[in-house]
Design a protein around this motif. Structure first.
Motif, PDB file in Angstrom:
ATOM      1  N   ASP A 138       0.774  -1.295  -0.166  1.00 32.67           N
ATOM      2  CA  ASP A 138      -0.335  -0.181  -0.348  1.00 32.67           C
ATOM      3  C   ASP A 138       0.788   1.559   0.094  1.00 32.67           C
ATOM      4  OD1 ASP A 138      -2.079   1.939   0.539  1.00 32.67           O
ATOM      5  OD2 ASP A 138      -3.473   0.940   1.705  1.00 32.67           O
ATOM      6  N   GLU A 139       0.421   2.554  -0.973  1.00 31.16           N
ATOM      7  CA  GLU A 139       1.375   3.777  -1.088  1.00 31.16           C
ATOM      8  C   GLU A 139       1.217   4.367   0.453  1.00 31.16           C
ATOM      9  OE1 GLU A 139       1.607   7.279  -4.006  1.00 31.16           O
ATOM     10  OE2 GLU A 139       0.625   6.332  -4.230  1.00 31.16           O
ATOM     11  N   TYR A 140       0.029   4.240   0.856  1.00 33.34           N
ATOM     12  CA  TYR A 140       0.218   4.366   2.033  1.00 33.34           C
ATOM     13  C   TYR A 140      -0.267   3.966   3.261  1.00 33.34           C
ATOM     14  CZ  TYR A 140      -1.506   7.604  -1.205  1.00 33.34           C
ATOM     15  OH  TYR A 140      -2.536   8.822  -1.856  1.00 33.34           O
ATOM     16  N   PRO A 141       0.712   4.537   4.455  1.00 37.93           N
ATOM     17  CA  PRO A 141       0.536   3.197   5.820  1.00 37.93           C
ATOM     18  C   PRO A 141      -0.354   3.134   6.803  1.00 37.93           C
ATOM     19  CG  PRO A 141       2.256   5.282   5.974  1.00 37.93           C
ATOM     20  CD  PRO A 141       2.052   5.531   4.838  1.00 37.93           C
ATOM     21  N   THR A 142      -2.012   2.959   6.264  1.00 41.66           N
ATOM     22  CA  THR A 142      -2.417   3.668   7.169  1.00 41.66           C
ATOM     23  C   THR A 142      -3.217   1.973   7.826  1.00 41.66           C
ATOM     24  OG1 THR A 142      -4.115   2.509   4.648  1.00 41.66           O
ATOM     25  CG2 THR A 142      -3.813   5.101   6.099  1.00 41.66           C
ATOM     26  N   GLN A 146       0.738  -2.653   5.918  1.00 44.78           N
ATOM     27  CA  GLN A 146       2.273  -2.052   5.053  1.00 44.78           C
ATOM     28  C   GLN A 146       3.190  -2.173   5.262  1.00 44.78           C
ATOM     29  OE1 GLN A 146       3.709   1.224   5.144  1.00 44.78           O
ATOM     30  NE2 GLN A 146       3.705   1.453   2.978  1.00 44.78           N
ATOM     31  N   HIS A 149       5.149  -0.502   8.482  1.00 44.08           N
ATOM     32  CA  HIS A 149       5.270  -0.831   9.495  1.00 44.08           C
ATOM     33  C   HIS A 149       5.685  -2.229  10.024  1.00 44.08           C
ATOM     34  CE1 HIS A 149       1.863   2.345  10.878  1.00 44.08           C
ATOM     35  NE2 HIS A 149       1.055   1.565   9.414  1.00 44.08           N
ATOM     36  N   GLU A 261       5.527  -2.222  -7.764  1.00 43.34           N
ATOM     37  CA  GLU A 261       5.090  -1.642  -6.981  1.00 43.34           C
ATOM     38  C   GLU A 261       5.250  -2.684  -4.809  1.00 43.34           C
ATOM     39  OE1 GLU A 261       2.121   0.316  -6.828  1.00 43.34           O
ATOM     40  OE2 GLU A 261       2.069  -0.207  -9.237  1.00 43.34           O
ATOM     41  N   ALA A 265       7.310   0.528  -3.144  1.00 44.51           N
ATOM     42  CA  ALA A 265       6.920   0.999  -0.950  1.00 44.51           C
ATOM     43  C   ALA A 265       8.651   0.506  -0.364  1.00 44.51           C
ATOM     44  CB  ALA A 265       5.771  -0.269  -1.078  1.00 44.51           C
ATOM     45  N   ASP A 268       9.878   3.865  -1.187  1.00 46.29           N
ATOM     46  CA  ASP A 268       9.706   5.101  -0.227  1.00 46.29           C
ATOM     47  C   ASP A 268      10.390   5.657   1.203  1.00 46.29           C
ATOM     48  OD1 ASP A 268       7.796   5.956  -2.628  1.00 46.29           O
ATOM     49  OD2 ASP A 268       5.766   5.065  -1.778  1.00 46.29           O
TER      50      ASP A 268
END
Length: 355
Positions: A138-142, A146, A149, A261, A265, A268
């Protein structure tokens, strides 16, 4: 609202029992539900991306047939590549009204068709937790799955050394069985991010890779001609690819949709690590090329040949089946990933980027 169904309910041939039974949770594929024990894949009859999401009659029969055909392949891959598992789809259930109208019977059979898939507990090793690869990338660590984390909770910390070691361990779980399935067994797996469940241990280290959803798994027609000839034509036909189309599908799902992908991540988190991450990809491809006798497509892939990207928009406009999708060629990072760190630093001083 289907007339044949309403008539069957009026006759008492079909009874609506209302809500009941255990609670199920929708998964990332929306129409597949999970109760912690078994997955159930339903028909929605709604078009999502390219496909009308329903279980066609040939898919119902095909899931069971493919599960049986793939059993020796699954056992071989599991033995050669510890941690590799395929989730079987051993059964389906549907409604057979036999109204006398073949079209209505088929619509109802497809609309009510449910494919049964093994649950994670059947294949995960003790102490291993299954995480969807798409959630890790996931691009966003929500979400807790992810990659940021996962690494942050690792005992060695989330530094670049840990990230690179995690990545190398992951690649050696994911890539070899996919390529062995293609080159050794003539089987096209579809390992995109939504179709792979990653098993991590208590330190969030990758230990297993589970491949799900036999709908996208196909056989190379030339390698399995005898087996396919024994199946009904409407089941065998959608179950096959020719070798070039099968290879495009493998490379697209494995590298473009998945590896690139998840690598992004990780990059990033550690931007300077990106060249090393791509070198690790190339190293695994070179190892597998040697293991399979240096097949030309795999040699070219490792050398940085253009990658196939699925032409989703054209497929959607043409209302084509997803297996008939075309591909466009995009540049591969694998060639540029071979640049030494010194060369990259020198290139960074130029007014243009070699990337």
């Amino acid at each position: 609202d289907h007339p044949a169904l309403r008539a069957a309910i009026a006759r008492g041939d079909v009874r609506d029992l209302g809500p009941g039974g255990p609670w199920f949770t929708p998964t990332a594929s929306v129409r597949t539900l999970y109760d912690g024990r078994v997955f159930l894949k339903f028909s929605l009859n709604v078009r999502i991306t390219n496909c009308l999401r329903k279980n066609a009659e040939y898919e119902l029969a095909g899931a069971v047939a493919l599960t049986e055909l793939l059993e020796p392949v699954a056992r071989d891959l599991g033995a050669r590549f510890p941690g590799c598992e395929l989730l079987r789809e051993p059964a389906y259930r549907t409604l057979a009204l036999r109204t006398g109208d073949p079209g209505a019977d088929r619509e109802l059979a497809e609309g009510f068709g449910v494919i049964v898939r093994e649950g994670l507990a059947d294949r995960l090793a003790p102490g291993v937790t299954g995480l969807l690869a798409a959630a890790i990338a996931d691009e966003y660590p929500t979400g807790g799955a992810q990659i940021g984390h996962l690494l942050a909770a690792h005992p060695a910390g989330a530094g670049p050394e840990t990230a690179l070691a995690w990545w190398e361990a992951y690649l050696r779980l994911l890539v070899p069985p996919v390529l062995a399935a293609y080159f050794d067994h003539g089987v096209v797996l579809e390992p995109h991010l939504q179709n792979v469940v990653v098993g991590v241990d208590g330190d969030n280290w990758p230990r297993q890779v589970l491949f799900r959803d036999l709908e996208g798994t196909k056989l190379l027609a030339a390698r399995h001609a005898g087996t396919l000839a024994a199946l009904p034509a409407d089941v065998a036909g959608p179950m096959t690819y020719d070798a070039p189309r099968g290879w495009d599908r493998v490379v697209y799902c494995l590298l473009v949709n998945h590896v690139a992908e998840l690598l992004a991540a990780l990059a990033d988190l550690h931007p300077t690590l990106e060249p090393a991450l791509w070198r690790a990809v190339r190293q695994v491809l070179l190892e597998r090329s040697a293991a399979h006798g240096e097949p030309a497509p795999l040699r070219a892939l490792a050398a940085g040949a253009p990658l196939p990207a699925k032409a989703n928009l054209l497929t959607r406009w043409g209302r084509k089946a997803d297996r008939e999708a075309g591909y466009v060629r995009i540049g591969s990072p694998l060639g540029s990933a071979l640049l030494s760190e010194a060369a990259r630093e020198a290139a960074a001083t130029l007014p243009w980027s070699p990337a």
